[in-house]
Design an enzyme around this catalytic site. Sequence first.
Site, PDB file in Angstrom:
ATOM      1  N   GLU A   1      -2.462   2.823  -1.901  1.00 24.19           N
ATOM      2  CA  GLU A   1      -2.794   3.859  -0.921  1.00 24.19           C
ATOM      3  C   GLU A   1      -2.014   5.140  -1.232  1.00 24.19           C
ATOM      4  OE1 GLU A   1      -4.716   4.437   1.598  1.00 24.19           O
ATOM      5  OE2 GLU A   1      -5.571   2.517   2.182  1.00 24.19           O
TER       6      GLU A   1
ATOM      7  N   LYS B   1       2.148  -0.504  12.087  1.00 23.46           N
ATOM      8  CA  LYS B   1       1.446  -0.663  10.809  1.00 23.46           C
ATOM      9  C   LYS B   1       1.779   0.501   9.882  1.00 23.46           C
ATOM     10  CE  LYS B   1      -2.154  -0.647   7.801  1.00 23.46           C
ATOM     11  NZ  LYS B   1      -2.595   0.432   6.886  1.00 23.46           N
TER      12      LYS B   1
ATOM     13  N   ASP C   1      10.532 -10.358  -0.370  1.00 19.84           N
ATOM     14  CA  ASP C   1       9.540 -11.105   0.392  1.00 19.84           C
ATOM     15  C   ASP C   1       9.089 -10.276   1.593  1.00 19.84           C
ATOM     16  OD1 ASP C   1       7.968 -12.889   1.741  1.00 19.84           O
ATOM     17  OD2 ASP C   1       9.428 -14.532   1.741  1.00 19.84           O
TER      18      ASP C   1
ATOM     19  N   HIS D   1      -5.624  11.965   4.823  1.00 28.76           N
ATOM     20  CA  HIS D   1      -5.811  10.619   4.269  1.00 28.76           C
ATOM     21  C   HIS D   1      -7.027  10.586   3.339  1.00 28.76           C
ATOM     22  CE1 HIS D   1      -5.936   6.244   4.088  1.00 28.76           C
ATOM     23  NE2 HIS D   1      -7.229   6.329   4.362  1.00 28.76           N
TER      24      HIS D   1
END
Length: 401
Positions: free
Chosen positions: A69, A241, A257, A353
């Site tokens: 992204e 998010k 991780d 975006h």
Amino acid sequence: MKFYKLSPEKRRALLKQQGIDLSPISPAQLTAMDNLSENVVGSICLPLGIVEKLLVNGKEYMVPMATEEPSVIAAANHGSKIFARHGGVKVKNQRKGIYGQIVLQVNKTFKLKSIKDKIPNLIDVANHQFTSLINHGGGVKKITIRQEKQLVYLKVLVDPAQAMGANKTNAILEFLANLLVDFDGVEEKLFAILSNYPSQLATGRVSLPVNSLGGKEVAAKIALLSQIGIEDPYRGATNNKGIMNGVDAVLIATGNDFRAVEAAAAVLAGENGYHSLSSWKLEEDSLVGQLTLPMPIGVVGGSISARSDIQDAYQILGDVDSETLASIIVGIGLANNLAALLAISTAGIQAGHMRLQARNMVATLETTAENKELILKQMRKDKKYTLEYAKELLKKLQEKK
């Protein structure tokens, strides 16, 4: 022969017989991947981008981010530049260690005091068994115990030193559990495994003059959006998010991780009702942002040393320990969060975006690199970011030629 016992080349050949034709991969790369995972047939590659300058606790870092992204890296750079002009991010770490659980099933003859009295000895025996961890500054630090009816719960705190420590912690827990099953009244061990409950926390804080954000009106809107994210779980989830976009990209780049961090962050966000992990507040003529994240991470262990791509990321970062890396990651999360809130408060988030995402669209076109650049330039000039428009521009180019 079972699929997992086949060589990766034979697995690929078997898939080809079934009509699954995978992308080419070099024998060396395929072997390297096979050493890292199970049933390997190929690899997935992510772009490695960089945040040019993140100022954390008075020191500048270039930060590697692995993500497909482009807007995530662009946002992190934008937020980081604003931070750097105004003192950077101040981060405090509380790295207690990793918690593990041992749960025993007991009968009526069991006496809780019999284990309680032995806890100091159990810690000593475990640390003697795992001296390599002690030599690196870690080890078992604390054990607490409680009983609920026929179940006995032990919570074990392990300092993993510079590693994330999951495998070592689990080995310690299994070792202790094997000792505990011999106590009178213990019927069986139900499980002995680490907990992903948040314990290693890092808190980042920035203070930005309102004029660095476009004025007090914009700063007030950011503070309002932040408050909505704390009060409304629908907004809070999206806010988090956006934070994890940047956090996960650094975790992946550094071989950590990200699933463990995501799980712990979800617990932290869910305390006292689900809410945003960050907060932004107006304090006189400054906007003050704060973000606390669980950071069960390491700079050694796992596949970190075995992967040349991960080592590239550490070359970019420089010589960092686990605490420093945790501070950097929280700084990136806060930078991504500010950039998103700033975009929503001004021009809106979608335009920027899609402008960056246009490169991904153009990459899917079957044409020359020169044509792709021309199409991308025209899309950005016209501010039209759809695959249909990209195809229309390609058609015009082809007709012209």
